[in-house]
Design an enzyme around this catalytic site. Structure first.
Site, PDB file in Angstrom:
ATOM      1  N   HIS A   2       0.859  -1.191   0.000  1.00  0.00           N
ATOM      2  CA  HIS A   2       0.000   0.000   0.000  1.00  0.00           C
ATOM      3  C   HIS A   2       0.892   1.238   0.000  1.00  0.00           C
ATOM      4  N   LYS A   3       1.357   1.612  -1.214  1.00  0.00           N
ATOM      5  CA  LYS A   3       2.340   2.696  -1.344  1.00  0.00           C
ATOM      6  C   LYS A   3       1.860   3.986  -0.684  1.00  0.00           C
ATOM      7  N   PHE A   4       0.556   4.270  -0.775  1.00  0.00           N
ATOM      8  CA  PHE A   4       0.024   5.472  -0.125  1.00  0.00           C
ATOM      9  C   PHE A   4      -0.248   5.233   1.357  1.00  0.00           C
ATOM     10  N   VAL A 140     -13.808   8.984  -8.055  1.00  0.00           N
ATOM     11  CA  VAL A 140     -13.041   9.384  -9.232  1.00  0.00           C
ATOM     12  C   VAL A 140     -13.775   8.831 -10.451  1.00  0.00           C
ATOM     13  N   ARG A 148      -3.711   7.289  -9.499  1.00  0.00           N
ATOM     14  CA  ARG A 148      -3.258   7.809  -8.204  1.00  0.00           C
ATOM     15  C   ARG A 148      -3.870   9.183  -7.883  1.00  0.00           C
ATOM     16  N   LEU A 149      -5.084   9.429  -8.373  1.00  0.00           N
ATOM     17  CA  LEU A 149      -5.793  10.657  -8.011  1.00  0.00           C
ATOM     18  C   LEU A 149      -6.382  10.566  -6.597  1.00  0.00           C
ATOM     19  N   LEU A 388     -23.211   7.377   6.438  1.00  0.00           N
ATOM     20  CA  LEU A 388     -24.202   7.337   5.352  1.00  0.00           C
ATOM     21  C   LEU A 388     -23.617   6.783   4.057  1.00  0.00           C
TER      22      LEU A 388
HETATM   23  S1  MYA Z   1     -15.563   4.804   0.529  1.00  0.00           S
HETATM   24  C1  MYA Z   1     -16.241   4.889  -1.104  1.00  0.00           C
HETATM   25  C2  MYA Z   1     -15.158   4.998  -2.125  1.00  0.00           C
HETATM   26  N1  MYA Z   1     -15.682   5.221  -3.447  1.00  0.00           N
HETATM   27  C3  MYA Z   1     -15.938   4.258  -4.327  1.00  0.00           C
HETATM   28  O1  MYA Z   1     -15.719   3.092  -4.072  1.00  0.00           O
HETATM   29  C4  MYA Z   1     -16.555   4.716  -5.637  1.00  0.00           C
HETATM   30  C5  MYA Z   1     -16.036   3.968  -6.843  1.00  0.00           C
HETATM   31  N2  MYA Z   1     -14.583   4.005  -6.894  1.00  0.00           N
HETATM   32  C6  MYA Z   1     -13.844   5.114  -7.155  1.00  0.00           C
HETATM   33  O2  MYA Z   1     -14.351   6.204  -7.370  1.00  0.00           O
HETATM   34  C7  MYA Z   1     -12.335   4.931  -7.155  1.00  0.00           C
HETATM   35  O3  MYA Z   1     -12.021   3.568  -7.344  1.00  0.00           O
HETATM   36  C8  MYA Z   1     -11.676   5.438  -5.836  1.00  0.00           C
HETATM   37  C9  MYA Z   1     -10.168   5.108  -5.845  1.00  0.00           C
HETATM   38  C10 MYA Z   1     -11.819   6.961  -5.739  1.00  0.00           C
HETATM   39  C11 MYA Z   1     -12.284   4.784  -4.607  1.00  0.00           C
HETATM   40  N3  MYA Z   1     -10.713   4.574   0.547  1.00  0.00           N
HETATM   41  O4  MYA Z   1      -6.510   6.910  -7.503  1.00  0.00           O
HETATM   42  P1  MYA Z   1      -6.078   5.504  -7.334  1.00  0.00           P
HETATM   43  C12 MYA Z   1      -6.491   3.644  -2.266  1.00  0.00           C
HETATM   44  C13 MYA Z   1      -9.434   4.902   0.766  1.00  0.00           C
HETATM   45  O5  MYA Z   1      -5.083   5.007  -8.330  1.00  0.00           O
HETATM   46  P2  MYA Z   1      -8.772   4.706  -8.012  1.00  0.00           P
HETATM   47  C14 MYA Z   1     -15.404   6.477   1.010  1.00  0.00           C
HETATM   48  O6  MYA Z   1     -15.901   7.369   0.368  1.00  0.00           O
HETATM   49  C15 MYA Z   1      -5.815   2.383  -2.725  1.00  0.00           C
HETATM   50  O7  MYA Z   1      -5.694   1.493  -1.631  1.00  0.00           O
HETATM   51  N4  MYA Z   1      -8.416   4.593  -0.060  1.00  0.00           N
HETATM   52  O8  MYA Z   1      -7.344   4.503  -7.303  1.00  0.00           O
HETATM   53  C16 MYA Z   1     -14.541   6.769   2.227  1.00  0.00           C
HETATM   54  C17 MYA Z   1      -4.508   2.922  -3.226  1.00  0.00           C
HETATM   55  O9  MYA Z   1      -3.647   3.236  -2.142  1.00  0.00           O
HETATM   56  P3  MYA Z   1      -2.454   2.199  -1.761  1.00  0.00           P
HETATM   57  C18 MYA Z   1      -8.720   3.927  -1.176  1.00  0.00           C
HETATM   58  O10 MYA Z   1      -9.418   3.375  -8.047  1.00  0.00           O
HETATM   59  C19 MYA Z   1     -13.197   7.280   1.770  1.00  0.00           C
HETATM   60  C20 MYA Z   1      -4.920   4.246  -3.867  1.00  0.00           C
HETATM   61  O11 MYA Z   1      -6.183   4.605  -3.251  1.00  0.00           O
HETATM   62  C21 MYA Z   1     -10.038   3.572  -1.499  1.00  0.00           C
HETATM   63  O12 MYA Z   1      -8.642   5.457  -9.288  1.00  0.00           O
HETATM   64  C22 MYA Z   1     -12.177   7.418   2.863  1.00  0.00           C
HETATM   65  C23 MYA Z   1      -5.139   4.110  -5.352  1.00  0.00           C
HETATM   66  O13 MYA Z   1      -5.503   5.343  -5.853  1.00  0.00           O
HETATM   67  C24 MYA Z   1     -11.047   3.907  -0.581  1.00  0.00           C
HETATM   68  N5  MYA Z   1     -12.340   3.602  -0.775  1.00  0.00           N
HETATM   69  O14 MYA Z   1      -9.580   5.623  -6.983  1.00  0.00           O
HETATM   70  C25 MYA Z   1     -10.857   7.971   2.363  1.00  0.00           C
HETATM   71  N6  MYA Z   1     -10.043   2.921  -2.672  1.00  0.00           N
HETATM   72  O15 MYA Z   1      -1.540   2.144  -2.939  1.00  0.00           O
HETATM   73  C26 MYA Z   1      -9.785   8.017   3.427  1.00  0.00           C
HETATM   74  C27 MYA Z   1      -8.763   2.890  -3.095  1.00  0.00           C
HETATM   75  O16 MYA Z   1      -1.790   2.749  -0.531  1.00  0.00           O
HETATM   76  C28 MYA Z   1      -9.977   9.142   4.408  1.00  0.00           C
HETATM   77  N7  MYA Z   1      -7.956   3.485  -2.190  1.00  0.00           N
HETATM   78  O17 MYA Z   1      -3.140   0.886  -1.502  1.00  0.00           O
HETATM   79  C29 MYA Z   1      -8.844   9.226   5.407  1.00  0.00           C
HETATM   80  C30 MYA Z   1      -9.026  10.351   6.415  1.00  0.00           C
HETATM   81  C31 MYA Z   1      -8.747  11.717   5.817  1.00  0.00           C
HETATM   82  C32 MYA Z   1      -8.991  12.872   6.767  1.00  0.00           C
HETATM   83  C33 MYA Z   1      -7.979  12.917   7.901  1.00  0.00           C
HETATM   84  C34 MYA Z   1      -8.221  14.143   8.789  1.00  0.00           C
HETATM   85  C35 MYA Z   1      -7.373  14.205   9.942  1.00  0.00           C
HETATM   86  O1  JJ1 Z   2     -26.545  -5.095  -1.869  1.00  0.00           O
HETATM   87  C1  JJ1 Z   2     -25.668  -5.929  -1.738  1.00  0.00           C
HETATM   88  N1  JJ1 Z   2     -25.809  -7.186  -2.117  1.00  0.00           N
HETATM   89  C2  JJ1 Z   2     -27.074  -7.701  -2.589  1.00  0.00           C
HETATM   90  C3  JJ1 Z   2     -27.120  -7.783  -4.092  1.00  0.00           C
HETATM   91  C4  JJ1 Z   2     -26.111  -8.741  -4.660  1.00  0.00           C
HETATM   92  C5  JJ1 Z   2     -26.087  -8.711  -6.141  1.00  0.00           C
HETATM   93  C6  JJ1 Z   2     -24.930  -9.505  -6.641  1.00  0.00           C
HETATM   94  N2  JJ1 Z   2     -23.664  -9.021  -6.204  1.00  0.00           N
HETATM   95  C7  JJ1 Z   2     -27.310  -9.034  -1.908  1.00  0.00           C
HETATM   96  N3  JJ1 Z   2     -28.506  -9.561  -2.105  1.00  0.00           N
HETATM   97  C8  JJ1 Z   2     -28.968 -10.755  -1.447  1.00  0.00           C
HETATM   98  C9  JJ1 Z   2     -30.221 -10.395  -0.675  1.00  0.00           C
HETATM   99  C10 JJ1 Z   2     -30.980 -11.609  -0.165  1.00  0.00           C
HETATM  100  C11 JJ1 Z   2     -32.407 -11.182   0.206  1.00  0.00           C
HETATM  101  C12 JJ1 Z   2     -33.171 -12.338   0.745  1.00  0.00           C
HETATM  102  C13 JJ1 Z   2     -32.477 -12.965   1.911  1.00  0.00           C
HETATM  103  C14 JJ1 Z   2     -31.060 -13.376   1.566  1.00  0.00           C
HETATM  104  C15 JJ1 Z   2     -30.285 -12.201   1.034  1.00  0.00           C
HETATM  105  O2  JJ1 Z   2     -26.483  -9.532  -1.174  1.00  0.00           O
HETATM  106  C16 JJ1 Z   2     -24.344  -5.553  -1.075  1.00  0.00           C
HETATM  107  C17 JJ1 Z   2     -24.422  -5.643   0.427  1.00  0.00           C
HETATM  108  O3  JJ1 Z   2     -24.732  -6.931   0.799  1.00  0.00           O
HETATM  109  N4  JJ1 Z   2     -24.008  -4.204  -1.436  1.00  0.00           N
HETATM  110  C18 JJ1 Z   2     -22.853  -3.903  -2.014  1.00  0.00           C
HETATM  111  O4  JJ1 Z   2     -22.017  -4.747  -2.292  1.00  0.00           O
HETATM  112  C19 JJ1 Z   2     -22.626  -2.452  -2.264  1.00  0.00           C
HETATM  113  C20 JJ1 Z   2     -21.300  -2.008  -1.734  1.00  0.00           C
HETATM  114  C21 JJ1 Z   2     -21.111  -2.232  -0.257  1.00  0.00           C
HETATM  115  C22 JJ1 Z   2     -19.841  -1.549   0.245  1.00  0.00           C
HETATM  116  C23 JJ1 Z   2     -20.139  -0.110   0.465  1.00  0.00           C
HETATM  117  C24 JJ1 Z   2     -19.022   0.846   0.590  1.00  0.00           C
HETATM  118  C25 JJ1 Z   2     -19.578   2.074   1.250  1.00  0.00           C
HETATM  119  C26 JJ1 Z   2     -18.978   3.362   0.898  1.00  0.00           C
HETATM  120  C27 JJ1 Z   2     -18.579   4.163   2.101  1.00  0.00           C
HETATM  121  O5  JJ1 Z   2     -19.412   5.220   2.365  1.00  0.00           O
END
Ligand code: MYA
Ligand code: JJ1
Length: 388
Positions: A2-4, A140, A148-149, A388
């Site tokens: 995990h480089k970051f 992103v 790496r954004l 949320l």
């Molecule tokens: S969780 C929801 C996250 N969003 C999604 O899953 C939406 C769909 N995915 C995307 O938009 C992209 O794939 C994201 C990554 C933006 C997630 N939390 O830019 P990269 C690390 C933290 O090349 P991309 C939520 O919103 C990854 O391990 N880090 O990758 C809470 C790697 O680092 P390393 C994550 O896929 C967020 C690096 O990023 C996550 O283009 C909390 C790669 O970067 C993740 N969910 O973009 C954030 N996913 O090399 C932290 C990947 O080290 C907050 N990475 O493994 C920390 C506290 C900050 C405040 C502190 C205050 C004091």
């Molecule tokens: O919704 C989720 N899973 C569903 C759908 C699965 C579809 C195929 N992958 C699921 N359904 C089964 C329901 C069934 C109802 C009758 C009784 C038995 C069960 O399991 C999942 C959660 O389970 N959702 C996701 O995977 C969405 C991403 C969750 C990670 C969220 C990250 C949060 C971001 C931070 O804020």
């Protein structure tokens, strides 16, 4: 690996065995004068944008970025579809900082291509109430992934949080990072089983027909508990008292005051719903339950575009058994046309999930703290925090 994340003050996997490290901040605050004054550099084609969520056009752009690029399930069948009203509620709690609503846009087209946000919260870990940022909505654009954004966005929100003299944060993710304080499972309670099966959210069980399945999940038309009603503004004091007493039982939980409760729990149509039990005799408020509304887009289905999901939020029972209270929550969610009621195995939720016909989902949710160590982590039932 995990480089970051290896460079950040978070529990490192390699420290897991070290029992000498104490609970609490991992590194001390630095003087504010030493906090970097200017934004981190972005690739030349992009610029930072501090977002004004009162601007309907900007809110629509954020909605659209997330609706097309935010979190999907592991088989890419569903994508979270947070509504504009929900985003405004989630990002503008009491004393929010506009500087923590951080967009990235293309300089030329002005298109919003990435986002991260923080909101302030007081979170208690054991007996320490800590000012934190809750980080959410990191996104992103699909076309800019793996460049790496994300680390740049995370460093920038960290800098802006530090500028407010706040040094800790809480966040959740579906991916494993160094190092979860706990890992929760999603559970799902079918309300509209026919639609859920049609869109591939659930399957017909073995030896089950559609009509047996519909019957299995049938619910009464109206709540059963006498005195069960929607929460109103006049209930804020009583609900705050109930919730504070309840959340005190957990190892990690928010420290809500009345101002927080009014924002986070007072009902808002299609955003957050809260109900309570007022004793018909004493008029005392004895129990409380709540859920928020987070639809998912259904990807590639000819019949349906969205699933309407309710997510269990904060629930407190002192007199009505929790299982009965949550059954009434299911009944009102069904009345309001939700397709599914979701819950995590946090707090005391295990005590009603199986009995109320929730089934385990395929998704997990990992909880993290930034710059705060909790040795050995905690169990989901010790966690009193829902993000949320
Ligand atoms: S969780 C929801 C996250 N969003 C999604 O899953 C939406 C769909 N995915 C995307 O938009 C992209 O794939 C994201 C990554 C933006 C997630 N939390 O830019 P990269 C690390 C933290 O090349 P991309 C939520 O919103 C990854 O391990 N880090 O990758 C809470 C790697 O680092 P390393 C994550 O896929 C967020 C690096 O990023 C996550 O283009 C909390 C790669 O970067 C993740 N969910 O973009 C954030 N996913 O090399 C932290 C990947 O080290 C907050 N990475 O493994 C920390 C506290 C900050 C405040 C502190 C205050 C004091
Ligand atoms: O919704 C989720 N899973 C569903 C759908 C699965 C579809 C195929 N992958 C699921 N359904 C089964 C329901 C069934 C109802 C009758 C009784 C038995 C069960 O399991 C999942 C959660 O389970 N959702 C996701 O995977 C969405 C991403 C969750 C990670 C969220 C990250 C949060 C971001 C931070 O804020």
């Amino acid at each position: 690996r995990h480089k970051f994340w290896e460079t950040q003050p978070v529990g490192q996997f390699r420290d897991a065995a070290d029992t000498s490290l104490p609970d609490g901040p991992i590194e001390p605050p630095t003087p504010l004068s030493e906090v970097r004054a200017d934004p981190y550099p972005l690739p030349a084609a992009f610029e930072w944008l501090t977002c004004d969520l009162d601007d309907d056009a900007l809110l629509a752009d954020l909605y659209s970025l997330l609706a097309h690029n935010y979190v999907e399930d592991d088989e890419n069948m569903f994508r979270f579809n947070y509504s504009p009203a929900f985003l405004r509620w989630a990002l503008k709690p009491p004393s929010f900082f506009r500087a923590w609503h951080i967009g990235v846009r293309a300089k030329e087209s002005k298109k919003l291509v990435a986002f991260i946000s923080g909101v302030p919260a007081r979170i208690r870990a054991r007996d320490d109430v800590v000012r934190m940022a809750e980080i959410n909505f990191l996104c992103v654009h699909k076309k800019l992934r793996s460049k790496r954004l994300a680390p740049v966005l995370i460093r920038e929100v960290t800098r802006r949080v530090h500028q407010e003299n706040i040094w800790q944060a809480a966040y959740t993710a579906g991916v494993v990072l160094p190092t979860p304080i706990t890992t929760c499972r999603y559970w799902h309670r079918s309300l509209n089983p026919k639609k859920l099966i049609d869109v591939g959210f659930s399957r017909l069980g073995p030896r089950m027909t559609m009509s047996r399945t519909v019957r299995l999940y049938k619910l009464p038309d109206a709540p059963l508990t006498p005195g069960f009603r929607r929460m109103e503004l006049r209930d804020v004091t009583a609900v705050t008292r109930l919730l504070r007493a309840y959340l005190a039982k957990f190892v990690v939980a928010p420290d809500f005051d009345e101002v927080d409760v009014e924002h986070w729990l007072l009902p808002q149509e299609d955003v957050v719903d809260s109900y309570l039990v007022e004793s018909p005799e004493t008029h005392e408020v004895t129990d409380f339950c709540s859920f928020y509304t987070l639809p998912s887009s259904v990807l590639n289905n000819a019949n349906y575009a969205t699933l309407k999901a309710a997510y269990s939020y904060y629930n407190v029972s002192t007199k009505t058994p929790l299982q009965q209270l949550m059954n009434d929550a299911l009944i009102v969610a069904k009345q309001k046309n939700y397709d599914v009621f979701n819950a995590l195995d946090v707090m005391e939720n295990e005590s009603f999930l199986k009995e109320l016909k929730f089934g385990p989902g395929d998704g997990q949710l990992h909880y993290y703290l930034y710059n705060y160590r909790i040795r050995n982590g905690i169990k989901p039932l010790e966690l009193g925090l829902v993000l949320l």
